[in-house]
Design a protein around this motif. Structure first.
Motif, short mmCIF file in Angstrom:
data_model
loop_
_atom_site.label_atom_id
_atom_site.label_comp_id
_atom_site.label_asym_id
_atom_site.label_seq_id
_atom_site.Cartn_x
_atom_site.Cartn_y
_atom_site.Cartn_z
N UNK A 60 0.86 -1.19 0.00
CA UNK A 60 0.00 0.00 0.00
C UNK A 60 0.89 1.23 0.00
N UNK A 61 0.72 2.06 -1.03
CA UNK A 61 1.50 3.29 -1.16
C UNK A 61 0.57 4.45 -1.47
N UNK A 62 1.10 5.64 -1.44
CA UNK A 62 0.32 6.82 -1.80
C UNK A 62 -0.07 7.65 -0.60
N UNK A 63 -0.78 8.73 -0.91
CA UNK A 63 -1.26 9.63 0.12
C UNK A 63 -2.40 8.99 0.90
N UNK A 64 -2.63 9.41 2.14
CA UNK A 64 -3.68 8.80 2.94
C UNK A 64 -5.06 8.77 2.27
N UNK A 65 -5.36 9.75 1.46
CA UNK A 65 -6.67 9.77 0.81
C UNK A 65 -6.65 9.13 -0.58
N UNK A 66 -5.45 8.75 -1.04
CA UNK A 66 -5.33 8.19 -2.40
C UNK A 66 -4.41 6.98 -2.41
N UNK A 67 -4.64 6.02 -1.53
CA UNK A 67 -3.82 4.81 -1.48
C UNK A 67 -4.07 3.95 -2.71
N UNK A 68 -3.05 3.23 -3.12
CA UNK A 68 -3.17 2.21 -4.16
C UNK A 68 -2.15 1.11 -3.85
N UNK A 69 -2.22 0.04 -4.59
CA UNK A 69 -1.35 -1.11 -4.35
C UNK A 69 -0.38 -1.30 -5.51
N UNK A 70 0.87 -1.56 -5.18
CA UNK A 70 1.87 -1.91 -6.18
C UNK A 70 2.42 -3.29 -5.83
N UNK A 71 2.88 -4.00 -6.85
CA UNK A 71 3.43 -5.33 -6.66
C UNK A 71 4.94 -5.24 -6.51
N UNK A 72 5.49 -6.07 -5.61
CA UNK A 72 6.93 -6.13 -5.39
C UNK A 72 7.35 -7.60 -5.32
N UNK A 73 8.34 -8.00 -6.13
CA UNK A 73 8.83 -9.38 -6.06
C UNK A 73 9.51 -9.65 -4.72
N UNK A 74 9.42 -10.89 -4.27
CA UNK A 74 10.06 -11.29 -3.02
C UNK A 74 11.44 -11.89 -3.23
N UNK A 75 11.91 -11.94 -4.46
CA UNK A 75 13.25 -12.44 -4.73
C UNK A 75 14.27 -11.64 -3.93
N UNK A 106 12.05 3.89 -5.72
CA UNK A 106 11.56 4.59 -6.91
C UNK A 106 11.09 3.61 -7.99
N UNK A 107 11.76 2.48 -8.13
CA UNK A 107 11.32 1.46 -9.09
C UNK A 107 9.97 0.89 -8.67
N UNK A 108 9.83 0.58 -7.40
CA UNK A 108 8.58 0.00 -6.88
C UNK A 108 7.42 0.97 -7.07
N UNK A 109 7.62 2.22 -6.72
CA UNK A 109 6.54 3.20 -6.81
C UNK A 109 6.07 3.44 -8.24
N UNK A 110 6.90 3.13 -9.22
CA UNK A 110 6.53 3.31 -10.63
C UNK A 110 5.96 2.03 -11.25
N UNK A 111 5.78 1.01 -10.47
CA UNK A 111 5.21 -0.25 -10.95
C UNK A 111 3.73 -0.06 -11.29
N UNK A 130 9.90 -5.25 -13.61
CA UNK A 130 11.06 -5.66 -12.81
C UNK A 130 12.08 -6.45 -13.62
N UNK A 131 11.85 -6.60 -14.92
CA UNK A 131 12.79 -7.35 -15.75
C UNK A 131 12.78 -8.84 -15.48
N UNK A 132 11.63 -9.34 -15.01
CA UNK A 132 11.51 -10.76 -14.68
C UNK A 132 10.77 -11.49 -15.80
N UNK A 133 11.11 -12.76 -16.01
CA UNK A 133 10.39 -13.53 -17.03
C UNK A 133 8.96 -13.82 -16.58
N UNK A 134 8.06 -13.78 -17.53
CA UNK A 134 6.66 -14.08 -17.24
C UNK A 134 6.31 -15.41 -17.87
N UNK A 135 5.78 -16.34 -17.07
CA UNK A 135 5.47 -17.68 -17.54
C UNK A 135 4.06 -18.08 -17.13
N UNK A 136 3.07 -17.77 -17.96
CA UNK A 136 1.70 -18.21 -17.62
C UNK A 136 1.61 -19.73 -17.73
N UNK A 137 0.56 -20.28 -17.17
CA UNK A 137 0.36 -21.73 -17.20
C UNK A 137 0.15 -22.25 -18.61
#
Length: 118
Positions: A44-59, A75-80, A101-108
């Protein structure tokens, strides 16, 4: 590797970057659907009245007292690509998160998502 049972306990704790700068608050854990291992978290990032969610890898993430330190700069995370607090990441947008994040994407094999919320 952080175990899923452990990372769930860190919800509502701070997420910090490698330099110790606070990025936001851990909201949810997402697992890789092919391994069922924790792969990303939403923060959860952003201003108290304008929160949003960004994804972060756990690697490379490290769990510490009252925080989870991720291996990505604030800065990289906030621009996701982001989603609203009550939204779900559309399947067609999932690849963009990995690409950010420059990670490979592998759908099922049958086009299943790579991430699932736990």
């Amino acid at each position: 590797m952080i175990q899923i049972a452990d990372i769930r306990e860190w919800r509502t704790h701070d997420v910090v970057d490698a330099g110790g700068h606070k990025i936001g608050v851990l909201e949810a854990v997402y697992v890789d659907t092919s391994t069922d291992e924790p792969a990303m978290v939403t923060v959860q990032v952003g201003l108290p009245t304008r929160h949003h969610l960004v994804f972060v890898p756990l690697t490379g993430a490290i769990a510490g007292p009252e925080y989870v330190k991720v291996d990505y700069d604030k800065s990289l995370v906030k621009n996701c690509p982001a989603i609203g607090m009550d939204d779900v990441l559309p399947a067609e947008d999932e690849a963009a998160v990995f690409a950010h994040y420059g990670l490979p994407y592998q759908p099922g094999v049958n086009g299943e998502r790579q991430l699932a919320r736990r």
